[in-house]
Design a protein around this motif. Structure first.
Motif, PDB file in Angstrom:
ATOM      1  N   ARG A  82       0.811  -1.206   0.000  1.00 15.20           N
ATOM      2  CA  ARG A  82       0.000   0.000   0.000  1.00 15.20           C
ATOM      3  C   ARG A  82       0.854   1.269   0.000  1.00 15.20           C
ATOM      4  O   ARG A  82       0.526   2.258  -0.638  1.00 15.20           O
ATOM      5  N   GLY A  83       1.975   1.215   0.740  1.00 17.13           N
ATOM      6  CA  GLY A  83       2.831   2.403   0.844  1.00 17.13           C
ATOM      7  C   GLY A  83       3.377   2.832  -0.504  1.00 17.13           C
ATOM      8  O   GLY A  83       3.398   4.025  -0.829  1.00 17.13           O
ATOM      9  N   ILE A  84       3.797   1.846  -1.308  1.00 24.17           N
ATOM     10  CA  ILE A  84       4.334   2.169  -2.634  1.00 24.17           C
ATOM     11  C   ILE A  84       3.234   2.744  -3.525  1.00 24.17           C
ATOM     12  O   ILE A  84       3.433   3.716  -4.251  1.00 24.17           O
ATOM     13  N   THR A  85       2.042   2.142  -3.429  1.00 26.65           N
ATOM     14  CA  THR A  85       0.903   2.652  -4.202  1.00 26.65           C
ATOM     15  C   THR A  85       0.604   4.103  -3.830  1.00 26.65           C
ATOM     16  O   THR A  85       0.406   4.959  -4.694  1.00 26.65           O
ATOM     17  N   ARG A  86       0.609   4.368  -2.524  1.00 27.43           N
ATOM     18  CA  ARG A  86       0.328   5.742  -2.061  1.00 27.43           C
ATOM     19  C   ARG A  86       1.398   6.724  -2.534  1.00 27.43           C
ATOM     20  O   ARG A  86       1.105   7.868  -2.888  1.00 27.43           O
ATOM     21  N   ALA A  87       2.673   6.263  -2.531  1.00 26.07           N
ATOM     22  CA  ALA A  87       3.767   7.130  -2.980  1.00 26.07           C
ATOM     23  C   ALA A  87       3.571   7.501  -4.445  1.00 26.07           C
ATOM     24  O   ALA A  87       3.747   8.660  -4.840  1.00 26.07           O
ATOM     25  N   VAL A  88       3.186   6.506  -5.259  1.00 28.02           N
ATOM     26  CA  VAL A  88       2.965   6.772  -6.684  1.00 28.02           C
ATOM     27  C   VAL A  88       1.786   7.723  -6.867  1.00 28.02           C
ATOM     28  O   VAL A  88       1.861   8.694  -7.646  1.00 28.02           O
ATOM     29  N   GLU A  89       0.697   7.504  -6.129  1.00 23.30           N
ATOM     30  CA  GLU A  89      -0.464   8.402  -6.231  1.00 23.30           C
ATOM     31  C   GLU A  89      -0.073   9.837  -5.868  1.00 23.30           C
ATOM     32  O   GLU A  89      -0.449  10.801  -6.543  1.00 23.30           O
TER      33      GLU A  89
ATOM     34  N   LEU B 120      21.107   7.063 -12.840  1.00 19.75           N
ATOM     35  CA  LEU B 120      19.748   7.504 -13.163  1.00 19.75           C
ATOM     36  C   LEU B 120      19.713   8.996 -13.494  1.00 19.75           C
ATOM     37  O   LEU B 120      19.055   9.421 -14.451  1.00 19.75           O
ATOM     38  N   LEU B 121      20.420   9.792 -12.698  1.00 24.57           N
ATOM     39  CA  LEU B 121      20.292  11.248 -12.804  1.00 24.57           C
ATOM     40  C   LEU B 121      21.132  11.838 -13.937  1.00 24.57           C
ATOM     41  O   LEU B 121      21.004  13.013 -14.252  1.00 24.57           O
ATOM     42  N   THR B 122      21.985  11.007 -14.528  1.00 20.68           N
ATOM     43  CA  THR B 122      22.752  11.494 -15.676  1.00 20.68           C
ATOM     44  C   THR B 122      22.317  10.795 -16.967  1.00 20.68           C
ATOM     45  O   THR B 122      22.957  10.945 -18.004  1.00 20.68           O
ATOM     46  N   SER B 123      21.217  10.019 -16.885  1.00 27.14           N
ATOM     47  CA  SER B 123      20.748   9.295 -18.064  1.00 27.14           C
ATOM     48  C   SER B 123      19.994  10.255 -18.989  1.00 27.14           C
ATOM     49  O   SER B 123      19.570  11.341 -18.572  1.00 27.14           O
ATOM     50  N   ALA B 124      19.849   9.846 -20.242  1.00 26.61           N
ATOM     51  CA  ALA B 124      19.219  10.704 -21.252  1.00 26.61           C
ATOM     52  C   ALA B 124      17.814  11.109 -20.813  1.00 26.61           C
ATOM     53  O   ALA B 124      17.449  12.281 -20.839  1.00 26.61           O
ATOM     54  N   GLU B 125      17.042  10.113 -20.364  1.00 29.31           N
ATOM     55  CA  GLU B 125      15.669  10.422 -19.962  1.00 29.31           C
ATOM     56  C   GLU B 125      15.609  10.491 -18.434  1.00 29.31           C
ATOM     57  O   GLU B 125      15.143   9.570 -17.773  1.00 29.31           O
ATOM     58  N   ARG B 126      16.114  11.583 -17.880  1.00 30.49           N
ATOM     59  CA  ARG B 126      16.229  11.713 -16.433  1.00 30.49           C
ATOM     60  C   ARG B 126      14.861  11.704 -15.762  1.00 30.49           C
ATOM     61  O   ARG B 126      13.957  12.432 -16.179  1.00 30.49           O
ATOM     62  N   PRO B 127      14.685  10.873 -14.758  1.00 28.21           N
ATOM     63  CA  PRO B 127      13.403  10.862 -14.051  1.00 28.21           C
ATOM     64  C   PRO B 127      13.213  12.142 -13.240  1.00 28.21           C
ATOM     65  O   PRO B 127      14.193  12.789 -12.861  1.00 28.21           O
ATOM     66  N   THR B 128      11.968  12.487 -12.978  1.00 28.24           N
ATOM     67  CA  THR B 128      11.696  13.629 -12.089  1.00 28.24           C
ATOM     68  C   THR B 128      11.361  13.148 -10.686  1.00 28.24           C
ATOM     69  O   THR B 128      11.247  13.956  -9.771  1.00 28.24           O
TER      70      THR B 128
ATOM     71  N   LEU C 147       1.245  15.162  -8.134  1.00 25.09           N
ATOM     72  CA  LEU C 147       2.113  16.342  -8.236  1.00 25.09           C
ATOM     73  C   LEU C 147       2.592  16.566  -9.675  1.00 25.09           C
ATOM     74  O   LEU C 147       3.427  17.430  -9.923  1.00 25.09           O
ATOM     75  N   GLY C 148       2.082  15.739 -10.593  1.00 21.60           N
ATOM     76  CA  GLY C 148       2.400  15.951 -12.004  1.00 21.60           C
ATOM     77  C   GLY C 148       3.552  15.121 -12.545  1.00 21.60           C
ATOM     78  O   GLY C 148       3.937  15.282 -13.706  1.00 21.60           O
ATOM     79  N   HIS C 149       4.119  14.229 -11.721  1.00 22.33           N
ATOM     80  CA  HIS C 149       5.261  13.439 -12.196  1.00 22.33           C
ATOM     81  C   HIS C 149       4.805  12.358 -13.176  1.00 22.33           C
ATOM     82  O   HIS C 149       3.763  11.743 -13.005  1.00 22.33           O
ATOM     83  N   ARG C 150       5.647  12.168 -14.232  1.00 23.80           N
ATOM     84  CA  ARG C 150       5.363  11.139 -15.221  1.00 23.80           C
ATOM     85  C   ARG C 150       6.588  10.251 -15.460  1.00 23.80           C
ATOM     86  O   ARG C 150       6.458   9.146 -15.953  1.00 23.80           O
ATOM     87  N   ARG C 151       7.784  10.762 -15.133  1.00 23.82           N
ATOM     88  CA  ARG C 151       9.016  10.002 -15.363  1.00 23.82           C
ATOM     89  C   ARG C 151       9.573   9.519 -14.026  1.00 23.82           C
ATOM     90  O   ARG C 151      10.131  10.300 -13.250  1.00 23.82           O
TER      91      ARG C 151
ATOM     92  N   GLY D 166       1.303   1.438 -13.610  1.00 19.77           N
ATOM     93  CA  GLY D 166       0.445   0.960 -14.689  1.00 19.77           C
ATOM     94  C   GLY D 166      -0.986   1.462 -14.547  1.00 19.77           C
ATOM     95  O   GLY D 166      -1.664   1.747 -15.550  1.00 19.77           O
ATOM     96  N   ALA D 167      -1.440   1.607 -13.305  1.00 14.41           N
ATOM     97  CA  ALA D 167      -2.793   2.099 -13.064  1.00 14.41           C
ATOM     98  C   ALA D 167      -2.971   3.514 -13.593  1.00 14.41           C
ATOM     99  O   ALA D 167      -4.087   3.988 -13.785  1.00 14.41           O
ATOM    100  N   HIS D 168      -1.839   4.213 -13.802  1.00 10.01           N
ATOM    101  CA  HIS D 168      -1.892   5.571 -14.363  1.00 10.01           C
ATOM    102  C   HIS D 168      -1.355   5.597 -15.796  1.00 10.01           C
ATOM    103  O   HIS D 168      -1.009   6.656 -16.307  1.00 10.01           O
ATOM    104  N   GLY D 169      -1.244   4.417 -16.399  1.00  9.19           N
ATOM    105  CA  GLY D 169      -0.744   4.338 -17.771  1.00  9.19           C
ATOM    106  C   GLY D 169       0.742   4.617 -17.913  1.00  9.19           C
ATOM    107  O   GLY D 169       1.217   4.996 -18.975  1.00  9.19           O
ATOM    108  N   LEU D 170       1.483   4.426 -16.815  1.00 13.91           N
ATOM    109  CA  LEU D 170       2.914   4.746 -16.836  1.00 13.91           C
ATOM    110  C   LEU D 170       3.773   3.499 -16.655  1.00 13.91           C
ATOM    111  O   LEU D 170       3.306   2.474 -16.148  1.00 13.91           O
ATOM    112  N   VAL D 171       5.028   3.575 -17.088  1.00 15.81           N
ATOM    113  CA  VAL D 171       6.042   2.563 -16.756  1.00 15.81           C
ATOM    114  C   VAL D 171       7.265   3.319 -16.238  1.00 15.81           C
ATOM    115  O   VAL D 171       7.475   4.482 -16.607  1.00 15.81           O
TER     116      VAL D 171
END
Lengths: 344, 344
Positions: A174-181, A241-249, A186-190, A215-220
């Motif tokens: 549940r905690g991970i689900t809540r973190a993703v929600e 991760l933070l120096t990769s081309a598609e840097r996560p937010t 907050l607008g994060h997609r990456r 996945g519940a939000h259409g994301l990977v």
């Protein structure tokens, strides 16, 4: 307590005083053997006169409880002090043992020493049962403990269904689900994820939980790195991760000290948290409130898990009434300062 | 290993097979008692056939080593996880025990339970010796352990000279002296100190060391507060110091998590570290590098101290050769980001 001068009385002292063999004292105390009632009483009288009581060793010999649980940790001793779980788990176990006057026998072993340690614990009857942590993929401990007849309780999820009692929180992802929600809100997609080592069951399960929640939000997740639990390894993974081309937010880490290393890495790269990057830890150790920014994290009831494992074992041994076993608190999200709106 | 099916063989199985009493088996194995050589051999043969070996319990009964040291910690189980020393000290102890296959028996007790725990360890012969930490003023443990005949080694300085072997770093207040020199060199003149609890020997000794080090520069501390070791208590003490009329420009804390709480307190009060305030911790836990600013601290070789205590005990028991006991590293100052020039 004891005689003056020469320390505590021994079984040999009792035997000498009663005029019997040491074996006869043992037999008398154990109520077994083939002693006459007169001899038995003479031995017990000598024991009482000397203030001698059968030791835990003697008690163990006749099959009663030793008054200790075991915890065998497979790791380099040097890594123990950076282990985020250890102190909390021990705290929980001890909270169940302390009121009974029981102890926790700790063994640190390397890979090869694990089986040897469990065999020694069983053969020597040094403990009444063992607490297992860090459930592993293809975990060899279950079969070994069954062979040894050593009661056990596992904190976590076994790699496949097993008769060893396990303790875990209800609704444990549940905690991970809540973190993703929270982060999607907050607008994060990456999303990035720095997980624990591949051989841990929870690494795979949490990664799957994260994929389901996204996945519940259409994301990977855009990037996932496995890492050792120490801050050094986590910093290396975070830098990737933070120096990769598609840097996560937003990055979720497998534990709090790994997330703390992630904060340091971001700062060194000139990436503002939470302005440009949101960071989420796991466990909610006391550390979280001391960091800057204070760490948003998935709180896990590690103390409750340790306590539940001990109580489960004690109940199985008939030492306590397991009916009073309180439930382990399910994970929850604790929002602090390290998460914020996604950068535009 | 053992017979198929019903678990490991017991002393009763051996007795039944040899046609003697359990006591006679015990006597045969211990080489004591009054058995005929024929009976003794019959018992040993039966034991060998069944794969039964005398357990640690049996070994303890005849006076050999149990293969465990004890550590009795007097505190609320809930506080263990916030204890900065615990994991490091246990790491050190285990690093000496692990290669021998020895374990560490941990008991958490409250104030009243301490004496009871030591008596149980001694009476039950559950450990071969105990490691003592947190040396206290008027410490009652030394007399108790002497009475019990339980070998011990103390990490730290006893409140008065005592025959219990102690382990500590050579030149143990050098780190505090170096910290003062560092800060005086940066122009600081107003020093504060948040110490540990009053009943600890090291609280008094470190406070005296700080006064000596400041005295060498013609200074005295402007404010000193005693505090519990937990971050919450340290934050309260830090707030008192930082809101006092004569606010210090440099504060030394008794440990790193207390100093981390000091950083949080300063931030909440709008006091910049290190611009307006320099902060120094004690111990150099992994935490220090994860804080922002990274914490300047007095490094203490806690792992080495735990290891030295264990080796000292093991050498006293004749289990290892104490000649190879490496020295505990003396304290040193580790300068990071939390100290800087005194504000003008």
């Amino acid at each position: 307590m004891g005689r003056a001068g020469s320390g505590r009385p021994t079984i040999a002292d009792v035997a000498a005083r009663a005029g019997v063999s040491v074996g006869a004292v043992s037999a008398a105390v154990n109520g077994k053997g083939r002693l006459s009632e007169a001899t038995r009483l003479r031995v017990l009288a000598a024991a009482a006169e000397l203030g001698w009581a059968p030791s835990a060793a003697a008690v163990a010999l006749r099959g009663a409880r030793v008054g200790a649980l075991g915890l065998v940790l497979r790791r380099d001793p040097d890594l123990l002090s950076s282990d985020p779980h250890f102190a909390q788990l021990v705290t929980g176990v001890e909270s169940a043992l302390a009121p009974l006057g029981w102890g926790l026998l700790l063994h640190l072993v390397d890979d090869g020493g694990e089986e040897r340690a469990y065999r020694a614990l069983a053969a020597g009857r040094r403990v009444d049962g063992v607490v297992l942590t860090e459930s592993r993929v293809r975990d060899p401990r279950f079969a070994l403990l069954r062979e040894l007849g050593l009661p056990a309780a596992l904190v976590g999820t076994p790699w496949r269904p097993d008769p060893v009692p396990t303790v875990r929180a209800r609704d444990q992802h549940r905690g991970i689900t809540r973190a993703v929600e929270h982060l999607v809100g907050l607008g994060h997609r990456r999303f990035g994820h720095v997980s624990g080592p591949e051989d841990r069951v929870h690494t795979r399960r949490r990664r799957a939980a994260l994929r389901r929640a996204l996945g519940a939000h259409g994301l990977v997740p855009v990037c996932v790195r496995a890492s050792g639990f120490d801050p050094g390894a986590a910093a290396v993974a975070a830098r990737e991760l933070l120096t990769s081309a598609e840097r996560p937010t937003a990055v979720l880490f497998a534990n709090d000290s790994m997330a703390a290393a992630g904060l340091v890495t971001a700062r060194r790269l000139g990436i503002d948290v939470p302005g440009e990057l949101s960071v989420v830890g796991h466990d909610d150790l006391p550390l979280c409130e001391l960091l800057h920014p204070a760490l948003t994290t998935v709180r896990q009831d590690l103390v409750g898990l340790g306590r539940a494992a001990a109580v489960t074992l004690l109940a199985g041994l008939g030492v306590v009434d397991g009916a009073g076993l309180e439930e382990v608190r399910p994970p929850e999200l604790v929002v602090r300062e390290s998460t914020g709106p996604a950068p535009r």
